[in-house]
Design a protein around this motif. Structure first.
Motif, PDB file in Angstrom:
ATOM      1  N   LEU A  73      12.087  10.776   1.086  1.00  0.00           N
ATOM      2  CA  LEU A  73      11.113  10.416   0.077  1.00  0.00           C
ATOM      3  C   LEU A  73       9.866   9.825   0.467  1.00  0.00           C
ATOM      4  CD1 LEU A  73      13.277   8.202  -2.395  1.00  0.00           C
ATOM      5  CD2 LEU A  73      11.586  10.081  -2.926  1.00  0.00           C
ATOM      6  N   CYS A  74       9.495   9.866   1.902  1.00  0.00           N
ATOM      7  CA  CYS A  74       8.410   9.430   2.233  1.00  0.00           C
ATOM      8  C   CYS A  74       7.174  10.350   2.092  1.00  0.00           C
ATOM      9  CB  CYS A  74       8.352   9.043   3.877  1.00  0.00           C
ATOM     10  SG  CYS A  74       6.561   8.980   4.781  1.00  0.00           S
ATOM     11  N   LEU A  75       6.030  10.208   1.497  1.00  0.00           N
ATOM     12  CA  LEU A  75       5.184  11.169   1.193  1.00  0.00           C
ATOM     13  C   LEU A  75       4.209  11.616   2.264  1.00  0.00           C
ATOM     14  CD1 LEU A  75       3.882   8.827  -1.729  1.00  0.00           C
ATOM     15  CD2 LEU A  75       4.436  11.265  -2.177  1.00  0.00           C
ATOM     16  N   GLY A  76       4.411  10.732   3.464  1.00  0.00           N
ATOM     17  CA  GLY A  76       3.634  11.363   4.512  1.00  0.00           C
ATOM     18  C   GLY A  76       1.876  11.144   4.241  1.00  0.00           C
ATOM     19  N   CYS A  77       1.974  10.138   3.468  1.00  0.00           N
ATOM     20  CA  CYS A  77       0.416   9.852   2.915  1.00  0.00           C
ATOM     21  C   CYS A  77      -0.278   9.093   3.922  1.00  0.00           C
ATOM     22  CB  CYS A  77       0.440   9.271   1.646  1.00  0.00           C
ATOM     23  SG  CYS A  77       1.014   7.450   1.578  1.00  0.00           S
ATOM     24  N   ARG A  78       0.114   8.660   4.680  1.00  0.00           N
ATOM     25  CA  ARG A  78      -0.392   7.444   5.704  1.00  0.00           C
ATOM     26  C   ARG A  78      -1.284   6.485   5.362  1.00  0.00           C
ATOM     27  NH1 ARG A  78      -2.272  12.163   9.911  1.00  0.00           N
ATOM     28  NH2 ARG A  78      -3.213  10.245  10.934  1.00  0.00           N
ATOM     29  N   ALA A  79      -0.988   6.105   4.062  1.00  0.00           N
ATOM     30  CA  ALA A  79      -1.689   4.896   3.594  1.00  0.00           C
ATOM     31  C   ALA A  79      -1.325   3.667   4.152  1.00  0.00           C
ATOM     32  CB  ALA A  79      -1.227   4.593   1.930  1.00  0.00           C
ATOM     33  N   CYS A  80       0.058   3.795   4.926  1.00  0.00           N
ATOM     34  CA  CYS A  80       0.438   2.510   5.827  1.00  0.00           C
ATOM     35  C   CYS A  80      -0.447   2.364   6.966  1.00  0.00           C
ATOM     36  CB  CYS A  80       1.837   2.587   6.097  1.00  0.00           C
ATOM     37  SG  CYS A  80       2.361   4.356   6.715  1.00  0.00           S
ATOM     38  N   GLU A  81      -0.835   3.697   7.545  1.00  0.00           N
ATOM     39  CA  GLU A  81      -1.772   3.593   8.773  1.00  0.00           C
ATOM     40  C   GLU A  81      -2.874   2.893   8.367  1.00  0.00           C
ATOM     41  OE1 GLU A  81      -2.299   7.200  10.940  1.00  0.00           O
ATOM     42  OE2 GLU A  81      -0.135   7.417  11.181  1.00  0.00           O
ATOM     43  N   PHE A 103       0.908  -1.284  -0.200  1.00  0.00           N
ATOM     44  CA  PHE A 103      -0.106  -0.175   0.063  1.00  0.00           C
ATOM     45  C   PHE A 103       0.839   1.299   0.134  1.00  0.00           C
ATOM     46  CE2 PHE A 103      -2.573  -3.195   1.702  1.00  0.00           C
ATOM     47  CZ  PHE A 103      -3.690  -3.087   0.964  1.00  0.00           C
ATOM     48  N   CYS A 104       2.131   1.111   0.051  1.00  0.00           N
ATOM     49  CA  CYS A 104       3.026   2.301   0.177  1.00  0.00           C
ATOM     50  C   CYS A 104       3.443   2.528  -1.097  1.00  0.00           C
ATOM     51  CB  CYS A 104       4.361   1.936   1.092  1.00  0.00           C
ATOM     52  SG  CYS A 104       5.592   3.085   0.735  1.00  0.00           S
ATOM     53  N   PRO A 105       3.111   3.906  -1.564  1.00  0.00           N
ATOM     54  CA  PRO A 105       3.365   4.261  -3.040  1.00  0.00           C
ATOM     55  C   PRO A 105       5.093   4.181  -3.229  1.00  0.00           C
ATOM     56  CG  PRO A 105       1.783   5.730  -2.177  1.00  0.00           C
ATOM     57  CD  PRO A 105       2.095   4.740  -1.174  1.00  0.00           C
ATOM     58  N   THR A 106       5.893   4.696  -2.500  1.00  0.00           N
ATOM     59  CA  THR A 106       7.132   4.682  -2.670  1.00  0.00           C
ATOM     60  C   THR A 106       8.008   3.071  -2.702  1.00  0.00           C
ATOM     61  OG1 THR A 106       7.786   5.205  -0.312  1.00  0.00           O
ATOM     62  CG2 THR A 106       7.688   6.972  -1.806  1.00  0.00           C
ATOM     63  N   TYR A 107       7.392   2.397  -1.787  1.00  0.00           N
ATOM     64  CA  TYR A 107       7.880   1.176  -1.912  1.00  0.00           C
ATOM     65  C   TYR A 107       7.524   0.353  -3.276  1.00  0.00           C
ATOM     66  CZ  TYR A 107       8.667  -3.733  -0.975  1.00  0.00           C
ATOM     67  OH  TYR A 107       9.085  -5.186  -1.029  1.00  0.00           O
ATOM     68  N   SER A 166      10.283   1.495   2.307  1.00  0.00           N
ATOM     69  CA  SER A 166       8.688   1.145   2.716  1.00  0.00           C
ATOM     70  C   SER A 166       8.400   1.640   4.119  1.00  0.00           C
ATOM     71  CB  SER A 166       8.729  -0.327   2.749  1.00  0.00           C
ATOM     72  OG  SER A 166       9.649  -0.772   4.016  1.00  0.00           O
ATOM     73  N   PRO A 167       7.131   1.415   4.607  1.00  0.00           N
ATOM     74  CA  PRO A 167       6.831   1.912   6.116  1.00  0.00           C
ATOM     75  C   PRO A 167       7.706   1.034   7.070  1.00  0.00           C
ATOM     76  CG  PRO A 167       5.041   1.586   4.700  1.00  0.00           C
ATOM     77  CD  PRO A 167       6.001   1.024   4.089  1.00  0.00           C
ATOM     78  N   ARG A 168       7.714  -0.395   6.903  1.00  0.00           N
ATOM     79  CA  ARG A 168       8.599  -1.225   7.856  1.00  0.00           C
ATOM     80  C   ARG A 168       9.986  -0.701   7.941  1.00  0.00           C
ATOM     81  NH1 ARG A 168       8.266  -7.391   6.469  1.00  0.00           N
ATOM     82  NH2 ARG A 168       9.465  -6.478   4.665  1.00  0.00           N
ATOM     83  N   GLY A 169      10.412  -0.276   6.476  1.00  0.00           N
ATOM     84  CA  GLY A 169      11.904   0.083   6.558  1.00  0.00           C
ATOM     85  C   GLY A 169      12.228   1.335   7.224  1.00  0.00           C
ATOM     86  N   ARG A 170      11.217   2.513   7.083  1.00  0.00           N
ATOM     87  CA  ARG A 170      11.357   3.630   7.565  1.00  0.00           C
ATOM     88  C   ARG A 170      11.394   3.535   9.218  1.00  0.00           C
ATOM     89  NH1 ARG A 170       8.398   5.698   2.865  1.00  0.00           N
ATOM     90  NH2 ARG A 170      10.024   6.266   1.323  1.00  0.00           N
ATOM     91  N   ILE A 171      10.444   2.747   9.571  1.00  0.00           N
ATOM     92  CA  ILE A 171      10.399   2.607  10.982  1.00  0.00           C
ATOM     93  C   ILE A 171      11.462   2.010  11.853  1.00  0.00           C
ATOM     94  CG2 ILE A 171       8.808   1.370  12.870  1.00  0.00           C
ATOM     95  CD1 ILE A 171       6.495   1.749  11.016  1.00  0.00           C
ATOM     96  N   HIS A 183       1.182   4.233  14.554  1.00  0.00           N
ATOM     97  CA  HIS A 183       1.003   5.674  14.594  1.00  0.00           C
ATOM     98  C   HIS A 183       2.221   6.298  13.484  1.00  0.00           C
ATOM     99  CE1 HIS A 183      -2.283   6.208  17.409  1.00  0.00           C
ATOM    100  NE2 HIS A 183      -1.717   5.150  18.032  1.00  0.00           N
ATOM    101  N   TYR A 184       2.095   5.969  12.463  1.00  0.00           N
ATOM    102  CA  TYR A 184       3.206   6.241  11.512  1.00  0.00           C
ATOM    103  C   TYR A 184       3.509   7.621  11.396  1.00  0.00           C
ATOM    104  CZ  TYR A 184       6.498   6.487   7.566  1.00  0.00           C
ATOM    105  OH  TYR A 184       7.550   6.997   6.826  1.00  0.00           O
ATOM    106  N   GLY A 185       2.380   8.408  11.054  1.00  0.00           N
ATOM    107  CA  GLY A 185       2.368  10.006  10.957  1.00  0.00           C
ATOM    108  C   GLY A 185       3.172  10.705  12.070  1.00  0.00           C
TER     109      GLY A 185
HETATM  110  S1  SF4 Z   1       3.532   7.652   4.722  1.00  0.00           S
HETATM  111 FE1  SF4 Z   1       3.544   5.412   4.730  1.00  0.00          FE
HETATM  112  S2  SF4 Z   1       2.637   4.461   2.952  1.00  0.00           S
HETATM  113 FE2  SF4 Z   1       2.954   6.888   2.519  1.00  0.00          FE
HETATM  114  S3  SF4 Z   1       4.997   7.010   1.375  1.00  0.00           S
HETATM  115 FE3  SF4 Z   1       5.373   7.006   3.884  1.00  0.00          FE
HETATM  116  S4  SF4 Z   1       5.780   5.195   4.387  1.00  0.00           S
HETATM  117 FE4  SF4 Z   1       4.713   4.873   2.330  1.00  0.00          FE
END
Ligand code: SF4
Ligand code: SF4
Length: 419
Positions: A65-73, A24-28, A37-42, A81-83
């Motif tokens: 490079l993370c969009l902050g789009c929160r699709a991962c949440e 679900f992560c656009p950059t991944y 990826s969200p997992r990698g960034r965490i 709470h990725y955001g």
């Molecule tokens: S907010 Fe989450 S889904 Fe969106 S680009 Fe960042 S890590 Fe990927």
């Protein structure tokens, strides 16, 4: 200050590394790299916190490079709470990392323009002059180097720029049922004045007295997303002061990014003896305009609009606020309108606040993907609830020469209320 002054380190442990968020992560999906990826960034943020990684250029690059789009949440079954983690880490980076000079200058200019009314007015003047001179069209028709061509392509055409100002109070049309305030925003009045007017019109038709306090300020979202937390909190305090003084049924927001940020005011002032409780009380009244209208017995629009439309879910509306069904229901209430679902409708368009200015390459890749999906629907209009998405998608549609208009949900609804 250490990393734990910016993030709650316990929140890293919510991630159980299952990987369900990855697709679900656009950059991944675009890059295929774990670090994007969200997992990698965490894991990266946790390593920063534990001192196993330093703030080197590669680490900062993957987090930038993370969009902050929160699709991962939305995708995460563990409620990460990725955001909060990425926003806190970005503030830490901006305080402790020295970027190369051109990058530093670019970010300073962006951070100076958007939340500052004078900056936005100046930016608006430049845009209007650019639009009046036809620079937007010129850029789209010339072989300028990328990313300059892409940035110029974001300039709206003259006819789409409107800076109509709002009065401080509008009475309800017919019987008054609610008193609401409108966040007029910093970018909205300069570039989407007509959408602010349409928001007022739709609310008044639905029994709302609408207040637009003059001394309100930018919500602080763009600053927070760029790691400028202290400046963002200053703006948030001023808005809490202004809006808390009013007796309101709701505080209405028509820009998804602003709504997602303002609904976090309570969390941002956690532990603050002066602002936390007031922020919580105000947050409870905040509603995206589609969310608020969806909670009312809506006055049925009567004017027929014969058009095929599709709906793009702005990330900060769908993932940030969980508002998905209400805008679609509003569109379905318009006689004659035919709604077609968009493939990957809640996939980021690449706008992401000021991401399309700071990361133009990835922003363009995501825009192309979005426009491919819109083109496949064969619609006349694409509707969304965020000014950043509107500018980005309009630019993508125009660059491809497609006869599809991008429009805000309330603009269409206001049209349907016309006699
Ligand atoms: S907010 Fe989450 S889904 Fe969106 S680009 Fe960042 S890590 Fe990927
Ligand atoms: S963020 Fe959530 S979905 Fe993604 S790996 Fe961690 S626990 Fe799994």
């Amino acid at each position: 200050m250490t990393h734990s002054d910016f993030v709650d380190p316990d929140k890293f442990f919510d991630c159980v590394h299952c990987g369900l968020c990855l697709s679900f992560c656009p950059t991944y999906v675009e890059l295929g790299t774990e670090m994007d990826s969200p997992r990698g960034r965490i894991a990266t943020m946790r390593s920063l916190h534990e001192g196993r990684f330093g703030l080197d250029a590669e680490v900062v690059r993957h987090l930038d490079l993370c969009l902050g789009c929160r699709a991962c949440e939305t995708a995460c079954p563990s409620g990460v709470h990725y955001g909060e983690l990425i926003e806190g880490t970005r503030s830490f980076i901006e305080q402790h990392n020295t970027r190369p000079l051109p990058e530093r200058l670019k970010r300073r200019v962006i951070n100076a323009i958007f939340p500052n009314p004078l900056g936005v007015r100046f930016f608006s003047f430049l845009l209007k002059t650019g639009a009046a001179l036809g620079l937007g069209r010129l850029a789209r028709s010339q072989k300028l180097p990328q990313p300059i061509r892409y940035w110029f392509g974001l300039l709206p055409d003259k006819e789409t720029v409107s800076s109509a100002t709002l009065l401080e109070r509008y009475p309800a049309i017919g019987e008054k049922r609610y008193t609401v305030a409108l966040l007029s925003g910093c970018v909205m009045p300069a570039l989407f004045g007509a959408t602010n007017q349409a928001t007022v019109k739709v609310l008044r038709h639905n029994g709302c007295e609408v207040l637009v306090p003059r001394n309100q300020v930018c919500c602080g979202a763009l600053l927070l997303h760029n790691g400028e937390k202290t400046a963002a909190l200053d703006l948030a305090r001023r808005n809490i002061e202004v809006f808390s003084k009013l007796e309101l049924d709701a505080l209405i927001i028509n820009a998804a990014g602003c709504g997602a940020m303002m609904k976090e005011y309570g969390e941002l002032f956690k532990g603050d003896p002066v602002y936390h409780d007031r922020a919580e009380r105000l947050t409870a009244k905040m509603k995206d305009v589609a969310e608020f209208l969806g909670s009312l017995p809506l006055k049925a629009p009567t004017r027929e609009i014969r058009a095929k439309v599709t709906y793009h879910d702005a990330c900060h509306l769908a993932h940030g606020q969980g508002v998905r069904e209400q805008p679609r229901a509003l569109l379905r209430s318009i006689p004659g309108l035919q709604l077609t679902e968009l493939q990957e409708s809640d996939w980021c368009c690449g706008s992401a606040g000021t991401y399309n200015l700071t990361e133009p390459q990835m922003a363009r890749r995501l825009l192309n993907r979005k426009v491919d999906n819109i083109q496949a629907t064969e619609v006349d209009l694409v509707v969304t609830g965020n000014p950043g998405c509107l500018m980005q998608i309009r630019a993508g549609l125009q660059q491809r020469g497609l006869p599809i208009k991008a429009i805000h949900t309330v603009d269409l609804l206001a049209e349907a209320y016309e006699e």
